[in-house]
Design a protein around this motif. Structure first.
Motif, PDB file in Angstrom:
ATOM      1  N   SER A  63       0.859  -1.192   0.000  1.00  0.00           N
ATOM      2  CA  SER A  63       0.000   0.000   0.000  1.00  0.00           C
ATOM      3  C   SER A  63       0.895   1.242   0.000  1.00  0.00           C
ATOM      4  N   ASP A  64       0.322   2.371  -0.329  1.00  0.00           N
ATOM      5  CA  ASP A  64       1.082   3.624  -0.283  1.00  0.00           C
ATOM      6  C   ASP A  64       1.611   3.879   1.124  1.00  0.00           C
ATOM      7  N   GLU A  65       0.799   3.590   2.125  1.00  0.00           N
ATOM      8  CA  GLU A  65       1.222   3.776   3.514  1.00  0.00           C
ATOM      9  C   GLU A  65       2.414   2.883   3.850  1.00  0.00           C
ATOM     10  N   ILE A  67       4.657   1.679   1.729  1.00  0.00           N
ATOM     11  CA  ILE A  67       5.818   2.202   1.011  1.00  0.00           C
ATOM     12  C   ILE A  67       6.394   3.399   1.762  1.00  0.00           C
ATOM     13  N   ASP A  68       5.513   4.302   2.193  1.00  0.00           N
ATOM     14  CA  ASP A  68       5.981   5.476   2.941  1.00  0.00           C
ATOM     15  C   ASP A  68       6.700   5.066   4.223  1.00  0.00           C
ATOM     16  N   GLN A 122       9.759  12.242  -1.864  1.00  0.00           N
ATOM     17  CA  GLN A 122      10.265  11.087  -1.116  1.00  0.00           C
ATOM     18  C   GLN A 122      11.707  10.831  -1.513  1.00  0.00           C
ATOM     19  N   THR A 148       4.137  10.231 -11.343  1.00  0.00           N
ATOM     20  CA  THR A 148       4.074   9.763  -9.959  1.00  0.00           C
ATOM     21  C   THR A 148       3.610   8.306  -9.859  1.00  0.00           C
ATOM     22  N   GLY A 149       2.602   7.925 -10.619  1.00  0.00           N
ATOM     23  CA  GLY A 149       2.102   6.550 -10.566  1.00  0.00           C
ATOM     24  C   GLY A 149       3.129   5.529 -11.022  1.00  0.00           C
ATOM     25  N   ARG A 152       5.858   5.230  -8.399  1.00  0.00           N
ATOM     26  CA  ARG A 152       5.422   4.504  -7.207  1.00  0.00           C
ATOM     27  C   ARG A 152       5.525   3.000  -7.447  1.00  0.00           C
ATOM     28  N   THR A 153       5.183   2.554  -8.653  1.00  0.00           N
ATOM     29  CA  THR A 153       5.302   1.136  -9.007  1.00  0.00           C
ATOM     30  C   THR A 153       6.760   0.695  -8.997  1.00  0.00           C
TER      31      THR A 153
END
Length: 173
Positions: A63-65, A67-68, A122, A148-149, A152-153
């Motif tokens: 999830s994005d969370e 990854i962060d 990031q 951005t997408g 992120r991948t």
């Protein structure tokens, strides 16, 4: 990877640990609770490939969370993490080709890191192990062209590669 001997354990030892200790033993590989629990809860593993396969499966998707959270533990590429934590030691061992005394490479990395952070908000994450400074800089340049997408991948893929490499070093056959 160098510098792992204090944390390394054999698969048999990992299988026999109580759950909380098993989770802590692999936390330096990837500090994402869902992943840690999935890997620890699938024990016992009959062979090392089964452990790595389960870890790979549990790492899809992030999830994005998540990854962060994982990114918060990673230093900028080219910077040597301080301290004696297992994660800091792993990070130092993963970047041996990035010579801190090479001022030109350091300058280019600082500039690239700054541009990346401005664009994506990031830290730039890449599996540095096995890559030359030029390969890292080339990837940094290419990834600055992503939206951005897409980025992120790519970050999720790099995070998986790093986690599996670290796990492979932490839990040996």
């Amino acid at each position: 990877m160098e510098g792992l001997t204090a944390q390394q354990m054999h698969l048999i030892e990992f299988n026999s640990l109580p759950r909380p200790e098993a989770v802590e033993a692999i936390r330096p590989a990837l500090d994402i609770p869902r992943w840690l629990e999935a890997v620890a809860d699938a024990r016992p593993y009959w062979h090392h490939d089964a452990l790595l396969g389960r870890a790979r499966d549990a790492a899809r998707p992030f999830s994005d969370e998540e990854i962060d959270r994982a990114l918060s533990h990673h230093p900028r590429i080219g910077e040597r993490p301080q301290g004696d934590s297992a994660e800091a030691g792993l990070s130092r061992a993963e970047q041996p080709a990035v010579d801190p005394s090479d001022t030109e490479v350091q300058r280019r990395l600082r500039e690239g890191n700054r541009a990346y952070e401005e664009k994506f908000g990031q830290v730039f994450l890449i599996r540095a192990a096995g890559r030359t400074p030029e390969e890292i800089l080339q990837q940094l340049s290419e990834r600055l062209q992503h939206d951005t997408g897409t980025e992120r991948t790519v970050v999720a893929d790099q995070l998986r590669e790093i986690a599996l490499l670290r796990l492979e070093g932490l839990v040996t056959p």
